[in-house]
Design an enzyme around this catalytic site. Sequence first.
Site, mmCIF file in Angstrom:
data_model
loop_
_atom_site.group_PDB
_atom_site.id
_atom_site.type_symbol
_atom_site.label_atom_id
_atom_site.label_comp_id
_atom_site.label_asym_id
_atom_site.label_seq_id
_atom_site.Cartn_x
_atom_site.Cartn_y
_atom_site.Cartn_z
ATOM 1 N N CYS A 1 1.244 -0.703 -0.157
ATOM 2 C CA CYS A 1 0.073 -0.432 -0.436
ATOM 3 C C CYS A 1 0.903 1.230 0.118
ATOM 4 O O CYS A 1 1.643 1.917 1.202
ATOM 5 C CB CYS A 1 -0.944 -0.256 1.281
ATOM 6 S SG CYS A 1 -1.404 1.833 1.269
ATOM 7 N N CYS B 1 -0.484 3.648 2.826
ATOM 8 C CA CYS B 1 0.485 3.457 4.249
ATOM 9 C C CYS B 1 1.882 3.858 4.380
ATOM 10 O O CYS B 1 2.075 4.404 5.452
ATOM 11 C CB CYS B 1 0.622 1.922 4.235
ATOM 12 S SG CYS B 1 -1.878 0.944 3.691
#
Length: 108
Positions: free
Chosen positions: A33, A36
């Site tokens: 991600c 993230c």
Amino acid sequence: MSEKITTLSDATFDAHVKAADTPVLVDFWAEWCGPCKVIAPILEEISSEQVGRVEIAKLNIDENLDVTRRYDVMSIPTLILFKDGEPALRVVGARGKAQLLRELEVYL
């Protein structure tokens, strides 16, 4: 990862979040991600600057499906603030540090 950030799992999540003396902000994330990775250093800073006010914890969604499903995490990053063991705030998507702190302030 910082020693100030706790890594949670399906096995440790409930006991840790329910036993916490301060609110726990759980970052639901995954290795793949991009957003993230953007928010990770912000959470590191908050964990260092807000000691005693909020604890930062991370839960890898790919490795911990039970907790991920229980809290209906569909997009990441999802940050859920647990106060007294219960979800109090959900933030979906990356935020800047100032905006995230404003959203958290009510609960700290």
